[in-house]
Design a protein around this motif. Structure first.
Motif, short mmCIF file in Angstrom:
data_model
loop_
_atom_site.label_atom_id
_atom_site.label_comp_id
_atom_site.label_asym_id
_atom_site.label_seq_id
_atom_site.Cartn_x
_atom_site.Cartn_y
_atom_site.Cartn_z
N SER A 139 -10.95 2.65 -7.09
CA SER A 139 -10.19 1.49 -7.48
C SER A 139 -10.02 1.59 -9.01
O SER A 139 -8.66 1.27 -9.23
CB SER A 139 -11.07 0.22 -7.54
OG SER A 139 -12.44 0.16 -8.34
N ARG A 140 -10.47 2.40 -9.68
CA ARG A 140 -10.01 2.45 -11.06
C ARG A 140 -9.16 3.61 -11.11
O ARG A 140 -8.21 3.89 -12.15
CB ARG A 140 -11.21 3.27 -11.97
CG ARG A 140 -11.76 4.55 -11.54
CD ARG A 140 -13.01 4.88 -12.57
NE ARG A 140 -13.51 6.22 -12.11
CZ ARG A 140 -14.29 6.32 -11.19
NH1 ARG A 140 -15.15 5.24 -10.82
NH2 ARG A 140 -15.06 7.45 -10.95
N ASP A 141 -8.50 4.43 -10.19
CA ASP A 141 -7.74 5.35 -10.18
C ASP A 141 -6.08 4.83 -9.73
O ASP A 141 -5.30 5.45 -9.85
CB ASP A 141 -7.94 6.63 -9.44
CG ASP A 141 -9.15 7.28 -9.89
OD1 ASP A 141 -9.26 7.11 -11.27
OD2 ASP A 141 -9.76 7.79 -9.21
N VAL A 142 -6.17 3.85 -9.07
CA VAL A 142 -4.91 3.09 -8.49
C VAL A 142 -4.13 2.49 -9.46
O VAL A 142 -4.59 2.18 -10.51
CB VAL A 142 -5.30 2.12 -7.30
CG1 VAL A 142 -6.10 2.87 -6.34
CG2 VAL A 142 -5.84 0.89 -8.02
N ARG A 143 -2.76 2.55 -9.08
CA ARG A 143 -1.82 1.75 -10.09
C ARG A 143 -0.99 0.63 -9.36
O ARG A 143 -0.27 1.00 -8.79
CB ARG A 143 -0.63 2.95 -10.91
CG ARG A 143 -1.54 3.70 -11.61
CD ARG A 143 -0.39 4.77 -12.51
NE ARG A 143 -0.82 5.36 -13.57
CZ ARG A 143 -0.91 5.03 -14.80
NH1 ARG A 143 -0.67 3.64 -15.13
NH2 ARG A 143 -1.34 5.79 -15.87
N VAL A 161 -11.45 1.34 -0.72
CA VAL A 161 -10.07 1.49 -1.18
C VAL A 161 -9.53 2.43 -0.26
O VAL A 161 -9.71 3.82 -0.44
CB VAL A 161 -10.14 1.80 -2.60
CG1 VAL A 161 -8.70 1.55 -3.10
CG2 VAL A 161 -10.96 0.87 -3.48
N VAL A 162 -8.21 2.08 0.43
CA VAL A 162 -7.66 3.20 1.27
C VAL A 162 -6.14 3.01 0.71
O VAL A 162 -5.48 2.03 0.70
CB VAL A 162 -7.64 2.84 2.78
CG1 VAL A 162 -6.93 3.68 3.56
CG2 VAL A 162 -9.32 2.55 2.92
N GLN A 163 -5.62 4.52 0.63
CA GLN A 163 -4.21 4.38 0.26
C GLN A 163 -3.43 5.04 1.35
O GLN A 163 -3.79 5.87 2.25
CB GLN A 163 -4.14 5.68 -0.81
CG GLN A 163 -2.89 5.68 -1.28
CD GLN A 163 -2.34 4.61 -2.16
OE1 GLN A 163 -2.81 4.50 -3.47
NE2 GLN A 163 -1.17 4.14 -1.95
N THR A 164 -2.46 4.13 1.90
CA THR A 164 -1.70 4.88 2.99
C THR A 164 -0.03 5.04 2.51
O THR A 164 0.38 4.18 1.47
CB THR A 164 -1.72 3.74 4.00
OG1 THR A 164 -0.93 2.40 3.67
CG2 THR A 164 -3.18 3.35 4.37
N PRO A 214 3.13 -0.48 -13.69
CA PRO A 214 1.93 -1.23 -13.48
C PRO A 214 0.84 -0.47 -14.03
O PRO A 214 1.07 0.55 -14.41
CB PRO A 214 1.54 -0.74 -11.91
CG PRO A 214 2.60 0.20 -11.84
CD PRO A 214 4.03 -0.08 -12.70
N GLY A 215 -0.20 -1.15 -14.33
CA GLY A 215 -1.38 -0.61 -15.12
C GLY A 215 -2.42 0.14 -14.18
O GLY A 215 -2.25 0.06 -12.83
N ARG A 216 -3.56 0.67 -14.64
CA ARG A 216 -4.30 1.24 -13.99
C ARG A 216 -5.57 0.55 -13.47
O ARG A 216 -6.07 -0.31 -14.41
CB ARG A 216 -4.97 2.69 -14.67
CG ARG A 216 -6.18 3.28 -13.91
CD ARG A 216 -6.44 4.48 -14.88
NE ARG A 216 -5.24 5.47 -15.14
CZ ARG A 216 -4.93 6.48 -14.34
NH1 ARG A 216 -5.60 6.67 -13.17
NH2 ARG A 216 -4.05 7.32 -14.48
#
Length: 382
Positions: free
Chosen positions: A139-143, A160-163, A300-302
């Motif tokens: 979660s800390r790596d998403v923007r 936390v899933v990135q698609t 967007p922030g991190r």
């Protein structure tokens, strides 16, 4: 700017002094009520150096911060909990009554830390992610932009899933109402828009406080639409989007800035992950909406950030919350210590019982006034 910086430093110093005064008052409490309990000073010293600073951290920031700080908090609060249990077992029921408020605070802190601790990714979620070629991230790596969700301060994110269509995760927190709380778990699906759009919210309900009535009677019965400009709302909620929301019921849609968010009040599972991402892909904002209402937005922030619930992070507000906790804790402890000392045969307090009762009542009144002022401010700023 310099005056503001000096004010923050003064508030920070006042907060540290308040921590010290609270700890010292707890250590000296038996002398106020004329009692002599073995082990009280060492127990209160642990409370002063471990429990109260941990409460200060939880009041000021989210427990989703550094993992080292969480481990220190867990070990510290756990050590005090063991020491309290041993002291009450060794000293008898009088000390148990005296430390009841402290024991309650320690148990609540332990529950908050345990519940908000980030969990490992669920195995079924991992299998689903691997089958579909998606990616698990921290979660800390998403923007992402700040998300319009009603998430409390003490939260943790998992799964936390990135698609290609967006991001999915589960967020959970404890929602407090006085001394009562209930667990909240929210499945969240986020897409980032190319430009910032005005706020709009579509939530399960139906004709209770909706700002717009659409041509679909089924949609009007199922959802409330909250927004300022009817023409914009109708442009966003075109027939395809309405059908996607109807198929995903019960679901909440929120658009604010560059964030488009779908959420459901349930844990994230492999089935809800697939369904939620399918629903997210079905929400399409027409190009003319971007052209007519879009505005340029900041990058967007991190990490994950939420703005659905007003929370004043200023040092002054944190000091008010800490004052409420400290005065309430001292008032309850004073009254409980007085009641515990009164059960002993040689009860002879150095101060009159009336004065001690008044002092406890004044401390509780200050705590109640602080809690009321926070609630009033929250209702005004919401």
């Amino acid at each position: 700017m310099r005056r503001s910086s000096v004010g923050r430093e003064l508030v920070a110093v006042a907060g540290q002094l308040l921590v010290g005064v609270t700890g010292l008052s707890l250590i000296m409490m038996p002398r106020l009520v004329g009692a002599d309990w073995a082990g009280w000073s060492s127990l209160m010293f642990l409370v002063a150096v471990l429990v109260i600073p941990t409460a200060w951290v939880l009041i000021g920031i989210s427990t989703g911060s550094a993992s080292v700080a969480r481990w220190i908090a867990v070990l510290g609060v756990g050590a005090v909990l063991v020491r309290v249990a041993w002291s009450t077992y060794d000293a008898g029921p009088a000390v148990l009554l005296a430390v009841l408020p402290l024991l309650t605070v320690v148990v609540l802190l332990t529950a908050v830390l345990a519940y908000s601790w980030p969990q490992a990714t669920t195995r079924t979620i991992k299998d689903c992610v691997h089958r579909n070629g998606w990616r698990l991230v921290e979660s800390r790596d998403v923007r992402l932009p700040s998300l319009p969700l009603p998430v409390g301060r003490t939260w943790s994110a998992r799964n936390v899933v990135q698609t290609p269509d967006g991001l999915a995760f589960e967020v959970r927190w404890l929602q407090w109402s006085g001394l009562l709380c209930r667990r909240r778990r929210l499945s969240v699906f986020v897409a980032t828009l190319p430009v910032a759009l005005p706020a709009v919210e579509v939530r399960p309900g139906g004709l209770t406080r909706s700002d717009l009535t659409l041509e679909s009677a089924e949609f009007n019965r199922s959802f409330d639409v909250i927004g300022d400009e009817p023409r914009y709302l109708m442009a966003v909620l075109h027939p395809r989007t309405m059908q996607a929301l109807l198929d995903a019921r019960p679901v909440r849609l929120a658009i604010e800035g560059t964030a488009l968010v779908l959420s459901r009040d349930e844990p994230l599972t492999a089935e809800s992950l697939t369904q939620g991402l399918r629903s997210l892909a079905g929400i399409r904002v027409p190009q003319h909406v971007y052209d007519d209402w879009g505005q340029r937005a900041a990058e967007p922030g991190r990490g994950l950030r939420f703005r659905g619930r007003r929370f004043d992070p200023s040092p002054g507000a944190a000091l008010l919350r800490m004052t409420t906790l400290a005065t309430g804790l001292l008032g309850l402890t004073l009254l409980c210590c007085l009641a515990a000392a009164a059960t002993e045969a040689d009860f002879d307090p150095p101060h009159s019982v009336g004065r001690l009762l008044i002092a406890g009542a004044v401390l509780l009144a200050i705590a109640a006034a602080g809690a009321l002022s926070r609630r009033v401010y929250g209702s005004i700023s919401a």
